[in-house]
Design an enzyme around this catalytic site. Sequence first.
Site, mmCIF file in Angstrom:
data_model
loop_
_atom_site.group_PDB
_atom_site.id
_atom_site.type_symbol
_atom_site.label_atom_id
_atom_site.label_comp_id
_atom_site.label_asym_id
_atom_site.label_seq_id
_atom_site.Cartn_x
_atom_site.Cartn_y
_atom_site.Cartn_z
ATOM 1 N N CYS A 197 7.210 -8.396 -0.659
ATOM 2 C CA CYS A 197 8.451 -7.688 -0.987
ATOM 3 C C CYS A 197 9.535 -8.116 0.001
ATOM 4 C CB CYS A 197 8.247 -6.173 -0.975
ATOM 5 S SG CYS A 197 7.565 -5.515 0.568
ATOM 6 N N ASP A 209 -7.760 -2.697 3.158
ATOM 7 C CA ASP A 209 -6.592 -2.479 4.002
ATOM 8 C C ASP A 209 -7.071 -2.213 5.422
ATOM 9 O OD1 ASP A 209 -3.438 -1.832 3.287
ATOM 10 O OD2 ASP A 209 -4.101 -0.925 5.171
ATOM 11 N N PRO A 228 -0.112 1.199 -0.458
ATOM 12 C CA PRO A 228 -0.529 2.558 -0.822
ATOM 13 C C PRO A 228 -1.318 2.677 -2.127
ATOM 14 C CG PRO A 228 1.767 2.260 -1.385
ATOM 15 C CD PRO A 228 1.329 0.991 -0.693
ATOM 16 N N GLY A 229 -1.483 1.595 -2.886
ATOM 17 C CA GLY A 229 -2.440 1.649 -3.973
ATOM 18 C C GLY A 229 -1.925 1.543 -5.384
ATOM 19 N N GLY A 230 -0.637 1.332 -5.579
ATOM 20 C CA GLY A 230 -0.114 1.201 -6.932
ATOM 21 C C GLY A 230 -0.736 0.043 -7.692
ATOM 22 N N LYS A 231 -0.902 -1.084 -7.006
ATOM 23 C CA LYS A 231 -1.493 -2.258 -7.660
ATOM 24 C C LYS A 231 -2.984 -2.055 -7.884
ATOM 25 C CE LYS A 231 2.005 -5.170 -5.476
ATOM 26 N NZ LYS A 231 2.655 -4.042 -4.752
ATOM 27 N N ASP A 275 -0.992 -8.941 -1.680
ATOM 28 C CA ASP A 275 0.352 -8.438 -1.401
ATOM 29 C C ASP A 275 0.473 -8.411 0.111
ATOM 30 O OD1 ASP A 275 2.763 -7.176 -1.222
ATOM 31 O OD2 ASP A 275 2.200 -5.402 -2.368
ATOM 32 N N ASP A 312 -9.632 -5.556 8.496
ATOM 33 C CA ASP A 312 -8.640 -6.621 8.471
ATOM 34 C C ASP A 312 -9.075 -7.642 7.429
ATOM 35 O OD1 ASP A 312 -7.099 -8.926 8.966
ATOM 36 O OD2 ASP A 312 -6.862 -8.383 11.070
ATOM 37 N N ALA A 349 -4.084 -3.459 0.365
ATOM 38 C CA ALA A 349 -3.910 -2.728 -0.884
ATOM 39 C C ALA A 349 -3.043 -1.475 -0.796
ATOM 40 C CB ALA A 349 -5.287 -2.337 -1.434
#
Length: 423
Positions: free
Chosen positions: A350, A256, A238-241, A297, A282, A236
């Site tokens: 990404c 994370d 840095p947390g934007g989602k 992600d 994990d 997760a």
Amino acid sequence: MAVTETVKRRVPLDDVLDELSPKENLSARDEALARAIAIVTFRRLGTLGRALNERLNKDPKDERLLHLLATGAAQILFLDIPDHAAVDSAVRLAQEDAKLHHAGGFINAVLRRVARERDMILGAQENTQGPWLDTPTWLEERWVEQYGEELAAKIAEAHRSMASVDISVKENAEAWAERLGGVLLPTGSIRLVERTPIRDLPGFDEGAWWVQDAAAALPARLLQAKPGERIADLCAAPGGKTAQLAAAGADVLAVDRSAKRLKRLEENLARLNLKAATRAIDAEKLDEAPFDAILLDAPCSATGTIRRHPDVAWTKSEEDIRKLSGLQNRLLDKAASLLKPGGRLVYCTCSLEAEEGERQAADFLERHPEFARQPITADEIGGLTECLTPDGDVRTLPCYLVSEEHERGGLDGFFIARFVKNS
């Protein structure tokens, strides 16, 4: 030196700068300048390398010397820094280095020649390899094979420009776009036009919005989170989602493996006045009751983020892609086991590489006949039909959503697929 350390250790430039800044006791202004110089150096490393090689009588064996020359030349050619300041700082840095203190005169001579021949250097770069001059050959070959020569060249060209700064808001995107002086994109994100320190913008302190690339904001939107749903955001930070899912009213578990990155996520959520449970573990070892929906992600080569992290092009390899695709495979299997019947799974990376995107989606469906692809429609992504694949997945590219009106445009390169578990 940050550039040398990044290449030598093959770690993200951001990590190296985070380590060096406290040691060097840099002010916020100096840290920002150092970051800008390093980023431009990596972004135009091919151009800089050729320009320097053509002006050296022999190839220096010391990598630190080459990188010091490159950072000096980057300031002269691509940044609004006086020539004398760029030359003087390079000479001073050499004099402070026990292994380079003897090279001050050499550095001074080379960089002053670069300054005198600036127009020749910048004019010549387009007459050779065009945008490919600043792309490693292994990536050029991969992208040409996957996207064709014309589209691949547009990707390479996009990587030579500064990345956009996009904003996700909790509500009232149109009003916030006007207040921030930004452009409301068709996907729902706000693209900033002016260069203003993020913390100085209206709404930062009260937690009305957060910085998130427009492409990075799509996966959580496509998950279509509903209030009260139990959702796992795997990998997760840095947390934007996570923030998007929490803002939608979902009961979110952010997972994370890095406790440090999770702490930063928690700090971001606190500023935004949003709540989510967190777990430093994990994701492959997560043992939880089934979720209504999962966002994965997955860790990847990050070649889709080269616009904003140009060091990626020079620190990653095909072996990294092979190893990471295996991890993505395992994480998808884990996510499948954690989902309720009828639940939704959004997988994204990404990355511009098919092994981490299109092939992962196809292989996942072969391994898991209990899942079906839920095709994504153009209206779900702001009508950006060019971003839809024939299978109904999303493939954004750095050369999409480029504006002639604004200096910063494009999108991070993302692959996104959505699946539903059969009831």
